[in-house]
Design a protein around this motif. Structure first.
Motif, PDB file in Angstrom:
ATOM      1  N   ALA A 148      -2.341  -7.566   4.311  1.00 58.49           N
ATOM      2  CA  ALA A 148      -2.592  -6.318   3.585  1.00 58.49           C
ATOM      3  C   ALA A 148      -1.286  -5.528   3.540  1.00 58.49           C
ATOM      4  CB  ALA A 148      -3.688  -5.513   4.256  1.00 58.49           C
ATOM      5  N   THR A 149      -0.422  -5.893   2.623  1.00 56.63           N
ATOM      6  CA  THR A 149       0.930  -5.313   2.557  1.00 56.63           C
ATOM      7  C   THR A 149       1.130  -4.378   1.376  1.00 56.63           C
ATOM      8  OG1 THR A 149       1.708  -7.244   1.316  1.00 56.63           O
ATOM      9  CG2 THR A 149       1.949  -7.315   3.718  1.00 56.63           C
ATOM     10  N   GLU A 150       0.112  -4.212   0.539  1.00 58.18           N
ATOM     11  CA  GLU A 150       0.267  -3.383  -0.661  1.00 58.18           C
ATOM     12  C   GLU A 150      -0.448  -2.063  -0.462  1.00 58.18           C
ATOM     13  OE1 GLU A 150      -0.906  -3.539  -5.380  1.00 58.18           O
ATOM     14  OE2 GLU A 150      -0.347  -5.414  -4.369  1.00 58.18           O
ATOM     15  N   CYS A 151       0.326  -0.981  -0.492  1.00 58.81           N
ATOM     16  CA  CYS A 151      -0.228   0.361  -0.307  1.00 58.81           C
ATOM     17  C   CYS A 151      -0.786   0.869  -1.639  1.00 58.81           C
ATOM     18  CB  CYS A 151       0.860   1.305   0.206  1.00 58.81           C
ATOM     19  SG  CYS A 151       0.306   3.009   0.411  1.00 58.81           S
ATOM     20  N   VAL A 152      -2.018   1.353  -1.602  1.00 58.19           N
ATOM     21  CA  VAL A 152      -2.686   1.895  -2.788  1.00 58.19           C
ATOM     22  C   VAL A 152      -3.002   3.364  -2.520  1.00 58.19           C
ATOM     23  CG1 VAL A 152      -4.648   1.723  -4.347  1.00 58.19           C
ATOM     24  CG2 VAL A 152      -3.673  -0.354  -3.321  1.00 58.19           C
ATOM     25  N   LEU A 153      -2.498   4.235  -3.372  1.00 62.28           N
ATOM     26  CA  LEU A 153      -2.730   5.674  -3.245  1.00 62.28           C
ATOM     27  C   LEU A 153      -3.626   6.152  -4.380  1.00 62.28           C
ATOM     28  CD1 LEU A 153       0.916   6.859  -2.437  1.00 62.28           C
ATOM     29  CD2 LEU A 153      -0.891   6.228  -0.827  1.00 62.28           C
ATOM     30  N   GLU A 154      -4.586   6.975  -4.052  1.00 58.98           N
ATOM     31  CA  GLU A 154      -5.514   7.498  -5.061  1.00 58.98           C
ATOM     32  C   GLU A 154      -5.831   8.951  -4.762  1.00 58.98           C
ATOM     33  OE1 GLU A 154      -8.275   3.743  -6.335  1.00 58.98           O
ATOM     34  OE2 GLU A 154      -8.662   4.619  -4.361  1.00 58.98           O
ATOM     35  N   ARG A 155      -6.017   9.717  -5.804  1.00 60.35           N
ATOM     36  CA  ARG A 155      -6.451  11.094  -5.658  1.00 60.35           C
ATOM     37  C   ARG A 155      -7.900  11.118  -5.193  1.00 60.35           C
ATOM     38  NH1 ARG A 155      -4.272  15.656  -4.633  1.00 60.35           N
ATOM     39  NH2 ARG A 155      -2.643  15.211  -6.180  1.00 60.35           N
TER      40      ARG A 155
ATOM     41  N   ILE B   9      -4.785  13.015  -1.101  1.00 59.90           N
ATOM     42  CA  ILE B   9      -4.433  11.652  -1.518  1.00 59.90           C
ATOM     43  C   ILE B   9      -4.926  10.665  -0.468  1.00 59.90           C
ATOM     44  CG2 ILE B   9      -2.552  10.062  -2.048  1.00 59.90           C
ATOM     45  CD1 ILE B   9      -0.949  12.533  -2.971  1.00 59.90           C
ATOM     46  N   ALA B  10      -5.721   9.704  -0.887  1.00 58.25           N
ATOM     47  CA  ALA B  10      -6.221   8.653  -0.001  1.00 58.25           C
ATOM     48  C   ALA B  10      -5.240   7.495   0.014  1.00 58.25           C
ATOM     49  CB  ALA B  10      -7.591   8.181  -0.464  1.00 58.25           C
ATOM     50  N   MET B  11      -5.016   6.938   1.211  1.00 58.17           N
ATOM     51  CA  MET B  11      -4.056   5.855   1.384  1.00 58.17           C
ATOM     52  C   MET B  11      -4.798   4.640   1.916  1.00 58.17           C
ATOM     53  SD  MET B  11      -0.665   5.979   3.794  1.00 58.17           S
ATOM     54  CE  MET B  11       0.348   4.548   4.100  1.00 58.17           C
ATOM     55  N   ASN B  12      -4.742   3.546   1.184  1.00 58.76           N
ATOM     56  CA  ASN B  12      -5.412   2.314   1.582  1.00 58.76           C
ATOM     57  C   ASN B  12      -4.446   1.145   1.443  1.00 58.76           C
ATOM     58  OD1 ASN B  12      -8.291   3.295   1.969  1.00 58.76           O
ATOM     59  ND2 ASN B  12      -7.932   3.939  -0.152  1.00 58.76           N
ATOM     60  N   TRP B  13      -4.811   0.028   2.070  1.00 57.78           N
ATOM     61  CA  TRP B  13      -3.986  -1.174   2.026  1.00 57.78           C
ATOM     62  C   TRP B  13      -4.804  -2.344   1.536  1.00 57.78           C
ATOM     63  CZ3 TRP B  13       1.195  -1.050   3.067  1.00 57.78           C
ATOM     64  CH2 TRP B  13       1.682   0.112   3.683  1.00 57.78           C
ATOM     65  N   LYS B  14      -4.165  -3.200   0.751  1.00 54.44           N
ATOM     66  CA  LYS B  14      -4.818  -4.412   0.283  1.00 54.44           C
ATOM     67  C   LYS B  14      -3.806  -5.549   0.262  1.00 54.44           C
ATOM     68  CE  LYS B  14      -4.044  -4.052  -4.719  1.00 54.44           C
ATOM     69  NZ  LYS B  14      -4.691  -4.030  -6.058  1.00 54.44           N
ATOM     70  N   ALA B  15      -4.330  -6.761   0.190  1.00 54.02           N
ATOM     71  CA  ALA B  15      -3.456  -7.934   0.096  1.00 54.02           C
ATOM     72  C   ALA B  15      -2.879  -8.019  -1.308  1.00 54.02           C
ATOM     73  CB  ALA B  15      -4.222  -9.193   0.438  1.00 54.02           C
ATOM     74  N   ALA B  16      -1.602  -8.323  -1.389  1.00 54.01           N
ATOM     75  CA  ALA B  16      -0.962  -8.463  -2.690  1.00 54.01           C
ATOM     76  C   ALA B  16      -1.384  -9.745  -3.385  1.00 54.01           C
ATOM     77  CB  ALA B  16       0.558  -8.434  -2.536  1.00 54.01           C
ATOM     78  N   SER B  17      -1.888 -10.700  -2.616  1.00 48.42           N
ATOM     79  CA  SER B  17      -2.300 -11.989  -3.176  1.00 48.42           C
ATOM     80  C   SER B  17      -3.494 -12.502  -2.394  1.00 48.42           C
ATOM     81  CB  SER B  17      -1.143 -12.989  -3.104  1.00 48.42           C
ATOM     82  OG  SER B  17      -1.581 -14.295  -3.389  1.00 48.42           O
ATOM     83  N   ALA B  18      -4.319 -13.315  -3.056  1.00 54.00           N
ATOM     84  CA  ALA B  18      -5.455 -13.929  -2.370  1.00 54.00           C
ATOM     85  C   ALA B  18      -5.050 -15.172  -1.593  1.00 54.00           C
ATOM     86  CB  ALA B  18      -6.534 -14.292  -3.386  1.00 54.00           C
ATOM     87  N   ALA B  19      -3.840 -15.664  -1.819  1.00 51.70           N
ATOM     88  CA  ALA B  19      -3.386 -16.875  -1.143  1.00 51.70           C
ATOM     89  C   ALA B  19      -3.127 -16.580   0.329  1.00 51.70           C
ATOM     90  CB  ALA B  19      -2.116 -17.392  -1.800  1.00 51.70           C
ATOM     91  N   PRO B  20      -3.344 -17.568   1.199  1.00 52.54           N
ATOM     92  CA  PRO B  20      -3.028 -17.375   2.618  1.00 52.54           C
ATOM     93  C   PRO B  20      -1.562 -17.002   2.803  1.00 52.54           C
ATOM     94  CG  PRO B  20      -4.293 -19.380   2.295  1.00 52.54           C
ATOM     95  CD  PRO B  20      -3.925 -18.894   0.938  1.00 52.54           C
ATOM     96  N   ALA B  21      -1.306 -16.290   3.887  1.00 48.26           N
ATOM     97  CA  ALA B  21       0.026 -15.723   4.073  1.00 48.26           C
ATOM     98  C   ALA B  21       1.026 -16.761   4.553  1.00 48.26           C
ATOM     99  CB  ALA B  21      -0.039 -14.579   5.077  1.00 48.26           C
TER     100      ALA B  21
END
Length: 589
Positions: free
Chosen positions: A580-587, A485-497
């Protein structure tokens, strides 16, 4: 010595006023004066609830004559000496729409025994009979409970009927909640054990068949996990069926486990309706709740910490092991959805990613361990405020990640021959299977490393010390790839934090939490501030706040106007990069 029998009766005599009338008959009261008590808390919800505060009136009689009764503490009473049988009559105000208390109106009556039944000092090991009586002016209501009917007694209730029910002792009496009314009901069997799902509330076109089919798979999978050979449901020693009691509201969510039933609250928007194929993500949330509470039938209702064997319901009872009993259960709840086939792997990875995101977002995880969170449940976890994400960690969510990390560690160390499943089966065989028959021994506070090693041959002392009793993040970046399982992070929104959590209600947008060390914190914004405008443009809800912020870039500064209480305040806020607060998991592959 032959057990005595206590007799209770419960009547929802004033549905409009939300009141229950209870009568307790004690055939052999203490001749020196009978002491009575009401539980101060309910197992599974670690907060002093003061259920006794809802007793409006109380009086005692013996042979038709009044007997003096006086309160001796917050939850205790004492009756004057009486040599003859003693009757205690009291009314309970029941207007707590939750899984913990009692709720009565003209549509239904629901109660937990901890809210209703006084304990008789010196007789808590005696048999308890309960006569459930209908409210006045209705003939349509039925009774739904896992409390067994008083078999062989001339007033024994028939299935779903009013009449006499029985429990072997007080602990069992208060562990079978009761629902009365005209709910929607569906039954199914899992490995020969009967299960009943009861839905109270307005739910148009509820797809009972779909729910029963999915929950049957979940229950069967859990029975197979703990009893792969016998495949016997755990509650059959104390009840002939398991009952899911669900109160359906507009936005409810929650559950509380019992030895042969569970009380649930669910949003009607999370439940499937007939004729619609896609039940939505909310339905997965409901199934996860069902799975969680059913898993507790083994883990915490029978496999317990030593501190809960037996419960002391008169005071706070501390344990550092809720990360095992709630955290492990939280790990298995969604995992059992996957194993039972009610969700697919992509759904499971999405749910797991949300948990990881939630845990990693809070700075409290670096200040408090899940063992400390367990111990402090009474004073901190169940009394959260606006700063809790910065100060606390959840023994549910991080506890589930500790379980995940342990499971992967065990599988990797044994080349897949052992797992956390083996640990759960050992705990069940050693502590749970005969809990209610054999005197009930619980797990000692420091026993988990040795038990895990006994079940799997793997020494996990360092892992538990670092991630359960220490404050380090579970190293999922290293562990998840071991399972492909690959673990990556992305921003939940494109708006500045903004580095704050917002909530909208009744036409206002408030700052719910200011995350420690973030931009809102640096600017001086505080939880509870009502957000009015960003650079002179009105904020109407959380979506409008995100749109306004989306017009700017990281490094820009904006003027923010808020009401703090009734005072207008202005702040200059420097915006940061979208986090980058959203964890994305992929096989992988």
């Amino acid at each position: 010595m032959k057990k005595r029998t206590l007799l209770y009766s419960v009547t929802p005599f004033d549905p409009s006023g939300h009141r229950l009338k209870v009568r307790l008959t004690i055939a052999q009261p203490d001749p020196d004066g009978q002491e009575l008590s009401m539980p101060a808390w309910i197992p599974g919800s670690y907060l002093i609830r003061d259920f006794s505060r809802q007793i409006e009136t109380i009086q005692a009689f013996s042979r038709g004559q009044p007997v003096a009764i006086a309160k001796t503490g917050s939850h205790t009473w004492r009756c004057a000496p009486s040599a003859a049988p003693l009757s205690v009559e009291y009314t309970v105000y029941a207007w707590d729409l939750s899984v913990r208390g009692a709720h009565v109106d003209e549509s239904h009556a629901f109660f937990n025994g901890t809210s209703v039944f006084l304990a008789v000092s010196g007789q808590t090991q005696d048999v308890c009979h309960v006569e459930l009586c209908p409210p006045p002016h209705t003939k349509k209501w039925k009774v739904y409970t896992s409390l067994p009917e008083a078999a062989g007694h001339p007033r024994a209730a028939k299935r779903h009927g009013f009449g006499l029910y029985a429990a072997p002792d007080y602990d069992a009496l208060i562990d079978h909640p009761v629902e009365m009314g005209t709910p929607q009901v569906v039954q199914f069997t899992a490995h020969g054990a009967e299960h009943e799902m009861v839905f109270t509330g307005v739910i148009p076109k509820l797809d009972l068949a779909r729910i029963a089919g999915d929950v049957q798979k979940i229950c069967a999978a859990q029975i197979e996990l703990f009893e792969p050979q016998a495949r016997r449901a755990p509650f059959l020693e104390s009840a002939n069926r398991y009952v899911f009691m669900t109160m359906v509201t507009g936005d409810g969510y929650g559950g509380l486990e019992h030895r042969a039933s569970t009380a649930l609250m669910a949003s009607r928007n999370d439940l499937p309706v007939r004729g619609r194929d896609d039940a939505g993500a909310g339905y997965q949330t409901f199934l996860g709740l069902v799975s969680h509470e059913y898993f507790h039938t083994w883990n915490v209702k029978r496999i317990k910490p030593a501190a809960f064997a037996p419960y002391d319901l008169s005071r706070e009872t501390h344990t550092s092991l809720l990360w095992v009993f709630e955290g492990f259960t939280s790990y298995y709840d969604d995992l059992m959805l996957l194993r039972s086939g009610t969700i697919n792997e992509n759904d499971y990875l999405r749910l797991l990613g949300k948990v990881i995101s939630n845990v990693r977002r809070g700075a409290g995880r670096l200040k408090q361990s899940v063992a400390e969170s367990s111990f402090d449940a009474w004073t901190r976890y169940y009394k959260q405020d606006e700063n809790s994400p910065n100060a606390l960690v959840s023994y549910y969510t991080k506890g589930s990640l500790v379980a995940l990390g342990l499971d992967i560690t065990l599988r990797h160390a044994t080349s897949g021959t052992r797992s956390l499943d083996d640990v759960m089966r050992l705990l069940w065989q050693r502590f749970g299977r005969d809990f209610y028959q054999g005197g009930g021994q619980g797990i000692a506070e420091d026993a988990m490393p040795a038990l895990i090693q006994e079940a799997t041959g793997v020494d996990t002392r360092d892992f538990i010390a670092r991630y359960a009793y220490g404050r380090e993040d579970v190293p999922l970046e290293r562990l998840l790839p071991l399972q492909g399982i690959a673990m990556n992070w992305k921003a939940a929104s494109a708006a500045p934090a903004l580095d704050a959590r917002l909530r909208s209600s009744h036409g206002e947008t408030q700052i719910a939490t200011v995350y420690e060390g973030g931009r809102a914190h640096a600017a001086g914004l505080s939880a509870g501030d009502t957000l009015l405008a960003i650079n002179g443009l009105r904020v109407t809800d959380t979506a409008s706040a995100e749109r306004l912020l989306g017009a700017y870039q990281a490094g820009d500064e904006v003027d923010v106007h808020v009401f703090r209480r009734d005072e207008l305040r202005a702040f200059r806020l420097g915006l940061g990069e979208p986090a980058a607060t959203e964890c994305v998991l992929e096989r992988k592959g």
